[in-house]
Motif scaffolding. Structure first.
Motif, short mmCIF file in Angstrom:
data_model
loop_
_atom_site.label_atom_id
_atom_site.label_comp_id
_atom_site.label_asym_id
_atom_site.label_seq_id
_atom_site.Cartn_x
_atom_site.Cartn_y
_atom_site.Cartn_z
N THR A 1 0.86 -1.18 0.04
CA THR A 1 -0.02 0.13 0.13
C THR A 1 0.81 0.99 0.09
O THR A 1 0.64 2.30 -0.71
CB THR A 1 -0.96 -0.17 1.20
OG1 THR A 1 -1.78 -1.14 1.17
CG2 THR A 1 -2.00 1.17 1.09
N LEU B 1 -3.50 -1.64 -6.32
CA LEU B 1 -3.77 -0.26 -5.87
C LEU B 1 -3.30 0.80 -6.91
O LEU B 1 -3.95 1.69 -6.88
CB LEU B 1 -2.92 0.03 -4.43
CG LEU B 1 -3.42 1.46 -3.76
CD1 LEU B 1 -4.76 1.39 -3.46
CD2 LEU B 1 -2.46 1.37 -2.47
N VAL C 1 -7.84 1.38 -0.90
CA VAL C 1 -7.41 0.12 -0.43
C VAL C 1 -8.59 -0.86 -0.61
O VAL C 1 -8.55 -2.12 -1.01
CB VAL C 1 -6.88 0.34 1.02
CG1 VAL C 1 -6.58 -1.24 1.49
CG2 VAL C 1 -5.63 1.12 0.72
#
Length: 343
Positions: A140, A234, A262
């Motif tokens: 992330t 992502l 997310v």
């Protein structure tokens, strides 16, 4: 209205499927899993009979044994029967949960598997939680700062470790942190699960001490795949219109990432998590062997050295079943997260 417009993709992704489409989808996937398990049952029987060596002679430990004694051993384990007869007996018993009797331990295979399974689950479960959390967190962060130094370092390290053989990394960790290298003293045990003679909290600490190096090995080798999949998913979401709308309404980047980007990017990662869960149980053989961990992997290595055919076949069935079941669960959960799947 702003909230509804921003969260619409997430809501659509989480809406369960209704009607008869999903039950049919479940039935098809469950049927495919059953066929795969039957194929594993057949493959496991014939595959391990290609291993060179006579298990009866191996069990005698090189002692001089008469032909009559060898024949008696073969009759005891059913090795004197025609191959087709052995196969039908094996399939019939396996379908009822009887995986046979181990040649070397002289105990039911299912008992040996049940005895070693908790040790494997302790090792793989600890490693699975750590490398999944680490991979998703770093993936992330790398995607949100893609192209920067941190992203390049994270991606490069993940690719490097993902390509490293687990047994080689395990041996390297043993040399450096267990045996000791130069100024680095030996800090951890070289193998096993416990030192012995400890109870209560001291026993828990001892097991955790033995757990450190094998867990680090599994985490280092496996976290990279989760990182790369999370990062890629992502990055695909970051150009979506609903994220642009969220930013235009004044939401901070941190909230846009956590609440909107997310959750929608996690669909491929969820599938990977289930696949990895099954694959980790099956792929721990080398790590358990290197660290002498008393789990299913070490037991499989022992069984191959004989070869202990019933034990090898039973463990092969367990490993393959773990992968098939986890893959099937991933297939069943995915349509609940994304209704477009299975239409």
């Amino acid at each position: 209205m702003v909230s509804e417009a921003v969260t619409a993709p997430v809501a659509r992704a989480r809406r369960p499927r209704t009607g008869t489409g999903y039950p049919r989808y479940v039935a098809a996937k469950a049927g495919g899993a059953v066929v795969s398990l039957l194929a594993v049952l057949v493959t496991g029987f014939f595959l391990f009979r290609l291993i060179p060596g006579d298990p009866v002679k191996t069990m005698t430990g090189g002692r001089p044994v008469s032909a009559e004694q060898l024949a008696a051993y073969r009759r005891e384990f059913g090795l004197d029967l025609p191959l087709w007869h052995q196969f039908t007996d094996y399939c019939g018993k396996a379908l009822t949960g009887d995986l046979g009797t181990s040649y070397q331990f002289r105990t039911p295979v299912i008992d040996k598997i049940t005895e070693a399974l908790p040790n494997t689950l302790l090792l793989t479960g600890t490693a699975f939680v750590l490398y999944t959390a680490l991979g998703m967190w770093l993936g992330t962060r790398s995607a949100w700062r893609h192209g920067k130094l941190g992203d390049r370092l994270n991606t490069g390290l993940a690719l490097t470790l993902y390509s490293v053989p687990s047994f080689w990394l395990g041996l390297l960790l043993i040399i450096v942190f267990a045996v000791g290298l130069g100024p680095i003293p030996g800090l951890f045990p070289t193998g096993g699960m416990e030192s012995g003679g400890k109870e209560g909290f001291a026993y828990v600490v001892d097991v955790a001490h033995h757990l450190v190096l094998p867990v680090i090995t599994l985490v280092a080798v496996e976290y990279g795949q989760t990182l790369l999949v999370t990062r890629s998913a992502l990055l695909d979401e970051m150009g979506s219109d609903y994220l642009t709308t969220a930013r235009a309404k004044g939401l901070r980047d941190d909230l846009v990432r956590r609440r909107h980007a997310v959750p929608n990017a996690l669909l491929p990662t969820v599938t990977l998590v289930f696949v990895n869960l099954g694959r980790t149980v099956a792929g721990v053989i080398l790590v358990e062997t290197v660290f002498s961990w008393p789990g299913l992997g070490g037991l499989f290595y022992q069984a191959l050295s004989v070869p202990d055919l019933p034990l090898v076949q039973g463990l092969f069935l367990v490993f393959a079943s773990a992968v098939i079941v986890m893959n099937t669960l991933a297939d069943l959960i995915y349509p609940l997260l994304d209704p477009r799947v299975g239409r």
